[in-house]
Design an enzyme around this catalytic site. Structure first.
Site, PDB file in Angstrom:
ATOM      1  N   ASP A  99       8.719 -12.023   4.711  1.00 50.83           N
ATOM      2  CA  ASP A  99       7.813 -11.627   3.982  1.00 50.83           C
ATOM      3  C   ASP A  99       6.410 -11.687   4.469  1.00 50.83           C
ATOM      4  N   LEU A 100       5.381 -10.853   4.071  1.00 51.50           N
ATOM      5  CA  LEU A 100       3.942 -10.870   4.761  1.00 51.50           C
ATOM      6  C   LEU A 100       3.346 -12.294   4.665  1.00 51.50           C
TER       7      LEU A 100
ATOM      8  N   HIS B 291      -1.341   8.932  -3.416  1.00 58.21           N
ATOM      9  CA  HIS B 291      -0.284  10.005  -3.424  1.00 58.21           C
ATOM     10  C   HIS B 291       0.904   9.486  -4.044  1.00 58.21           C
TER      11      HIS B 291
ATOM     12  N   ILE C 203       9.340  -1.232   3.168  1.00 59.56           N
ATOM     13  CA  ILE C 203      10.298  -0.288   3.367  1.00 59.56           C
ATOM     14  C   ILE C 203      10.830   0.250   1.873  1.00 59.56           C
ATOM     15  N   THR C 204      11.005  -0.844   1.072  1.00 59.84           N
ATOM     16  CA  THR C 204      11.501  -0.886  -0.335  1.00 59.84           C
ATOM     17  C   THR C 204      10.406   0.236  -1.497  1.00 59.84           C
ATOM     18  N   GLY C 205       9.293   0.370  -0.820  1.00 62.56           N
ATOM     19  CA  GLY C 205       8.372   0.892  -1.731  1.00 62.56           C
ATOM     20  C   GLY C 205       8.299   2.745  -1.575  1.00 62.56           C
TER      21      GLY C 205
ATOM     22  N   TYR D 206      -3.360 -14.028  -4.262  1.00 63.06           N
ATOM     23  CA  TYR D 206      -2.506 -13.435  -3.707  1.00 63.06           C
ATOM     24  C   TYR D 206      -2.678 -12.251  -2.975  1.00 63.06           C
TER      25      TYR D 206
ATOM     26  N   GLU E 282      -9.379   3.465  -1.924  1.00 69.38           N
ATOM     27  CA  GLU E 282      -9.591   2.605  -2.634  1.00 69.38           C
ATOM     28  C   GLU E 282     -10.985   1.765  -1.988  1.00 69.38           C
TER      29      GLU E 282
ATOM     30  N   TYR F 254      -8.203  -5.778  -4.313  1.00 66.36           N
ATOM     31  CA  TYR F 254      -7.198  -4.958  -3.649  1.00 66.36           C
ATOM     32  C   TYR F 254      -7.900  -4.300  -2.568  1.00 66.36           C
TER      33      TYR F 254
ATOM     34  N   SER G  48      -6.867   2.777   2.877  1.00 65.24           N
ATOM     35  CA  SER G  48      -6.609   3.199   1.285  1.00 65.24           C
ATOM     36  C   SER G  48      -8.085   3.714   0.994  1.00 65.24           C
TER      37      SER G  48
HETATM   38  P1  NAP Z   1       4.650   0.213  -3.190  1.00 61.64           P
HETATM   39  O1  NAP Z   1       5.491   1.270  -3.676  1.00 61.64           O
HETATM   40  O2  NAP Z   1       4.051  -0.561  -4.194  1.00 61.64           O
HETATM   41  O3  NAP Z   1       5.422  -0.719  -2.175  1.00 61.64           O
HETATM   42  C1  NAP Z   1       4.899  -1.788  -1.706  1.00 61.64           C
HETATM   43  C2  NAP Z   1       5.770  -2.298  -0.558  1.00 61.64           C
HETATM   44  O4  NAP Z   1       5.288  -3.640  -0.129  1.00 61.64           O
HETATM   45  C3  NAP Z   1       7.300  -2.737  -1.290  1.00 61.64           C
HETATM   46  O5  NAP Z   1       8.139  -2.355  -0.371  1.00 61.64           O
HETATM   47  C4  NAP Z   1       7.184  -4.114  -1.560  1.00 61.64           C
HETATM   48  O6  NAP Z   1       8.298  -4.747  -1.576  1.00 61.64           O
HETATM   49  C5  NAP Z   1       6.073  -4.662  -0.216  1.00 61.64           C
HETATM   50  N1  NAP Z   1       5.789  -5.878  -0.493  1.00 61.64           N
HETATM   51  C6  NAP Z   1       4.940  -6.473  -1.415  1.00 61.64           C
HETATM   52  N2  NAP Z   1       4.754  -7.561  -1.148  1.00 61.64           N
HETATM   53  C7  NAP Z   1       5.332  -8.052  -0.087  1.00 61.64           C
HETATM   54  C8  NAP Z   1       5.378  -9.325   0.510  1.00 61.64           C
HETATM   55  N3  NAP Z   1       4.743 -10.520   0.128  1.00 61.64           N
HETATM   56  N4  NAP Z   1       6.103  -9.317   1.764  1.00 61.64           N
HETATM   57  C9  NAP Z   1       6.703  -8.185   2.187  1.00 61.64           C
HETATM   58  N5  NAP Z   1       6.777  -7.081   1.494  1.00 61.64           N
HETATM   59  C10 NAP Z   1       5.974  -6.960   0.347  1.00 61.64           C
HETATM   60  O7  NAP Z   1       3.173   0.988  -2.421  1.00 61.64           O
HETATM   61  P2  NAP Z   1       3.222   2.473  -1.612  1.00 61.64           P
HETATM   62  O8  NAP Z   1       2.704   3.374  -2.751  1.00 61.64           O
HETATM   63  O9  NAP Z   1       4.568   2.653  -1.174  1.00 61.64           O
HETATM   64  O10 NAP Z   1       2.158   2.186  -0.541  1.00 61.64           O
HETATM   65  C11 NAP Z   1       2.526   1.901   0.773  1.00 61.64           C
HETATM   66  C12 NAP Z   1       1.173   1.161   1.395  1.00 61.64           C
HETATM   67  O11 NAP Z   1       0.161   2.203   1.345  1.00 61.64           O
HETATM   68  C13 NAP Z   1       0.777   0.004   0.754  1.00 61.64           C
HETATM   69  O12 NAP Z   1       0.191  -0.926   1.585  1.00 61.64           O
HETATM   70  C14 NAP Z   1      -0.544   0.510  -0.252  1.00 61.64           C
HETATM   71  O13 NAP Z   1      -1.421  -0.362  -0.479  1.00 61.64           O
HETATM   72  C15 NAP Z   1      -0.903   1.801   0.774  1.00 61.64           C
HETATM   73  N6  NAP Z   1      -1.493   2.733   0.006  1.00 61.64           N
HETATM   74  C16 NAP Z   1      -0.786   3.486  -1.041  1.00 61.64           C
HETATM   75  C17 NAP Z   1      -1.525   4.714  -1.529  1.00 61.64           C
HETATM   76  C18 NAP Z   1      -0.803   5.297  -2.736  1.00 61.64           C
HETATM   77  O14 NAP Z   1      -1.388   6.138  -3.332  1.00 61.64           O
HETATM   78  N7  NAP Z   1       0.497   5.321  -2.823  1.00 61.64           N
HETATM   79  C19 NAP Z   1      -2.807   5.207  -1.198  1.00 61.64           C
HETATM   80  C20 NAP Z   1      -3.316   4.291  -0.025  1.00 61.64           C
HETATM   81  C21 NAP Z   1      -2.664   3.185   0.640  1.00 61.64           C
HETATM   82  P3  NAP Z   1       9.140  -5.122  -2.971  1.00 61.64           P
HETATM   83  O15 NAP Z   1       9.978  -3.696  -3.342  1.00 61.64           O
HETATM   84  O16 NAP Z   1      10.332  -6.091  -2.840  1.00 61.64           O
HETATM   85  O17 NAP Z   1       8.113  -5.075  -4.045  1.00 61.64           O
HETATM   86  N1  GDD Z   2      -2.417   2.080 -13.576  1.00 62.44           N
HETATM   87  C1  GDD Z   2      -2.949   2.598 -14.590  1.00 62.44           C
HETATM   88  N2  GDD Z   2      -2.544   2.498 -15.838  1.00 62.44           N
HETATM   89  N3  GDD Z   2      -4.030   3.322 -14.370  1.00 62.44           N
HETATM   90  C2  GDD Z   2      -4.686   3.864 -15.479  1.00 62.44           C
HETATM   91  C3  GDD Z   2      -3.990   3.744 -16.726  1.00 62.44           C
HETATM   92  C4  GDD Z   2      -2.946   2.874 -16.921  1.00 62.44           C
HETATM   93  O1  GDD Z   2      -2.505   2.780 -18.244  1.00 62.44           O
HETATM   94  N4  GDD Z   2      -4.930   4.312 -17.720  1.00 62.44           N
HETATM   95  C5  GDD Z   2      -6.042   4.855 -17.053  1.00 62.44           C
HETATM   96  N5  GDD Z   2      -5.907   4.558 -15.667  1.00 62.44           N
HETATM   97  C6  GDD Z   2      -6.732   4.844 -14.360  1.00 62.44           C
HETATM   98  C7  GDD Z   2      -7.223   3.924 -13.465  1.00 62.44           C
HETATM   99  O2  GDD Z   2      -8.111   3.029 -14.079  1.00 62.44           O
HETATM  100  C8  GDD Z   2      -7.676   4.565 -12.370  1.00 62.44           C
HETATM  101  O3  GDD Z   2      -8.928   4.860 -12.616  1.00 62.44           O
HETATM  102  C9  GDD Z   2      -6.705   5.570 -12.330  1.00 62.44           C
HETATM  103  O4  GDD Z   2      -6.019   5.621 -13.443  1.00 62.44           O
HETATM  104  C10 GDD Z   2      -5.581   5.613 -11.232  1.00 62.44           C
HETATM  105  O5  GDD Z   2      -5.102   4.373 -11.233  1.00 62.44           O
HETATM  106  P1  GDD Z   2      -3.609   4.076 -10.398  1.00 62.44           P
HETATM  107  O6  GDD Z   2      -2.681   4.922 -10.574  1.00 62.44           O
HETATM  108  O7  GDD Z   2      -3.171   2.624 -10.893  1.00 62.44           O
HETATM  109  O8  GDD Z   2      -4.067   4.123  -8.965  1.00 62.44           O
HETATM  110  P2  GDD Z   2      -5.308   3.665  -8.239  1.00 62.44           P
HETATM  111  O9  GDD Z   2      -6.261   4.740  -7.895  1.00 62.44           O
HETATM  112  O10 GDD Z   2      -5.954   2.408  -8.935  1.00 62.44           O
HETATM  113  O11 GDD Z   2      -4.635   2.901  -6.962  1.00 62.44           O
HETATM  114  C11 GDD Z   2      -3.775   3.703  -6.222  1.00 62.44           C
HETATM  115  O12 GDD Z   2      -4.171   4.305  -5.337  1.00 62.44           O
HETATM  116  C12 GDD Z   2      -4.980   3.675  -4.167  1.00 62.44           C
HETATM  117  C13 GDD Z   2      -5.382   4.774  -3.163  1.00 62.44           C
HETATM  118  O13 GDD Z   2      -6.922   5.256  -3.826  1.00 62.44           O
HETATM  119  C14 GDD Z   2      -2.701   2.714  -5.468  1.00 62.44           C
HETATM  120  O14 GDD Z   2      -1.627   3.453  -5.060  1.00 62.44           O
HETATM  121  C15 GDD Z   2      -3.272   1.773  -4.522  1.00 62.44           C
HETATM  122  O15 GDD Z   2      -2.373   1.418  -3.704  1.00 62.44           O
HETATM  123  C16 GDD Z   2      -4.040   2.794  -3.310  1.00 62.44           C
HETATM  124  O16 GDD Z   2      -4.436   2.343  -2.517  1.00 62.44           O
END
Ligand code: NAP
Ligand code: GDD
Length: 331
Positions: free
Chosen positions: A64-65, A185, A10-12, A101, A133, A155, A131
């Site tokens: 915690d998860l 997103h 919820i904090t994410g 982890y 990913e 991941y 995801s």
């Molecule tokens: P985020 O901002 O990184 O948030 C992750 C959340 O998980 C935070 O609340 C974090 O808590 C919590 N968390 C991490 N480790 C934990 C643990 N050991 N126990 C309990 N809680 C824990 O991620 P998000 O962008 O909101 O994404 C939400 C979900 O969607 C994630 O599962 C992510 O992998 C997935 N996802 C994201 C995207 C994207 O583009 N954003 C795309 C596809 C899927 P803290 O605040 O304490 O760190």
């Molecule tokens: N983070 C990061 N930092 N990425 C970089 C950088 C940098 O300095 N420079 C280039 N990139 C490139 C990464 O190599 C990747 O190809 C792309 O930018 C996006 O990186 P991220 O923004 O870290 O996102 P992600 O696509 O790896 O992962 C995110 O999206 C997934 C969904 O496809 C995360 O939100 C995942 O949790 C999520 O599942």
């Protein structure tokens, strides 16, 4: 009586938008938070502060998860109608540094929640944050609900495991368990180490004379970037259906990191090439080169469609970071 939802993560970024959305729908919302040495509720603090939004309908619980007992106890006590499982170690690059982890929290964490549901004898609708990913080295373009997975990071592997566990609990126990396969997103609440937010923060700081250079890795990767606030509504819609299922949530457009850079610097009238440097430490041992999703099933079944596309998203994030840097007290 109002429905009760439990949100992990919820904090994410997503958790905060989802909590806001559910409260506005009249839900009683419970969230799991981790104990930290500093405050970690910055994204949801405003939900406490506004009594009209909040009332007494948002409750936070330590957990915690990695800690099954706390999850089982919480589910016994709460008996939620819906569970949105968003908690994860969500950073792809970091997952190469801490693969064990990441597997435990992002992968096995899902089993812990699903087993806690069984142990507590509850029947909530369940959302798994899957995801794009998982598609990794993509087998087809664009990616749909039937595209095979080929994850390219610890991941991604952990998310594939959690995806199949969710399908398995649906098939084995008849649970209303759903996978939202969400493509990237973003938003002003995006974590600062993900590439979009790293860029928009740097653009704002460079524009205001507070920073000179921005160090990045691979600029050629292409992503399907949408707006987080819209994506959480799709999560909710999945749990309002009679039958559980899996859905791709995406915009259907793809852009490179370089295009994101160009657009972000363009928003403030600067040339990115004068400010951006390469740093190999931001590259990944194996990369996901191209993601582009086909969200037509979500449109057909859920009636969900993205409204904010690439240029609007970049502008919205740059404007927000400019505003925040100009008014640090709002941070
Ligand atoms: P985020 O901002 O990184 O948030 C992750 C959340 O998980 C935070 O609340 C974090 O808590 C919590 N968390 C991490 N480790 C934990 C643990 N050991 N126990 C309990 N809680 C824990 O991620 P998000 O962008 O909101 O994404 C939400 C979900 O969607 C994630 O599962 C992510 O992998 C997935 N996802 C994201 C995207 C994207 O583009 N954003 C795309 C596809 C899927 P803290 O605040 O304490 O760190
Ligand atoms: N983070 C990061 N930092 N990425 C970089 C950088 C940098 O300095 N420079 C280039 N990139 C490139 C990464 O190599 C990747 O190809 C792309 O930018 C996006 O990186 P991220 O923004 O870290 O996102 P992600 O696509 O790896 O992962 C995110 O999206 C997934 C969904 O496809 C995360 O939100 C995942 O949790 C999520 O599942």
């Amino acid at each position: 009586m109002s429905k009760k939802a439990l949100v992990t993560g919820i904090t994410g970024q997503d958790g905060s938008y989802l909590a806001e959305f559910l409260l506005a729908q009249g839900y009683e919302v419970h969230g799991i938070i981790r104990r930290a040495s500093t405050f970690n509720t910055g994204r949801i603090d405003h939900l406490y502060q506004d009594p009209h939004v909040m009332g007494v309908r948002l409750f936070l619980h330590y957990g915690d998860l990695g800690d099954s007992v706390s999850l089982v106890k919480l589910l016994y006590e709460l008996r939620p109608d819906e569970i949105y499982h968003l908690g994860a170690q969500s950073h792809v690059r970091v997952s190469f540094d801490i693969p064990e982890y990441t597997s435990d929290i992002t992968g096995v964490g899902t089993v812990r929640i699903l087993e806690a549901i069984r142990e507590a004898g509850v029947r909530p609708k369940f959302y798994q944050a899957s995801s794009s990913e998982m598609f990794g080295k993509v087998a087809e373009v664009p990616q749909t609900e039937t595209t095979p997975f080929h994850p390219r990071s610890p991941y991604g592997c952990a998310k594939v495991f959690a995806y199949w566990l969710t399908v398995n609990y649906r098939e084995a126990y008849g649970l209303h368990a759903n996978n939202g396969i969400l493509f990237n997103h973003e938003s002003p609440r995006r974590g600062e180490t993900f590439v979009t937010r790293k860029i928009t923060r740097a653009v704002a700081a460079i524009k205001l004379g507070m920073q000179e250079k921005l160090y990045l890795g691979n600029l050629d990767a292409r992503r399907d970037w949408g707006y987080a606030k819209e994506y959480v509504e799709a999560m909710w819609l999945m749990l309002q259906q009679d039958k559980p299922d899996d859905y791709v949530i995406a915009t259907g457009e793809t852009h490179s990191v370089r295009e994101f850079l160009e657009e972000a610097f363009h928003c403030v009238g600067l040339d990115w090439q004068k400010h951006v440097m390469h740093d190999i430490k931001y590259e990944r041992p194996s990369e996901v080169d191209l993601l582009i999703g086909n969200p037509s099933k979500a449109k057909r079944v859920l009636g969900w469609e993205p409204k904010i596309k690439f240029k609007d998203l970049v502008r919205l994030m740059v404007d927000s970071d400019l505003e925040t840097l100009k008014n640090p007290e709002k941070r």
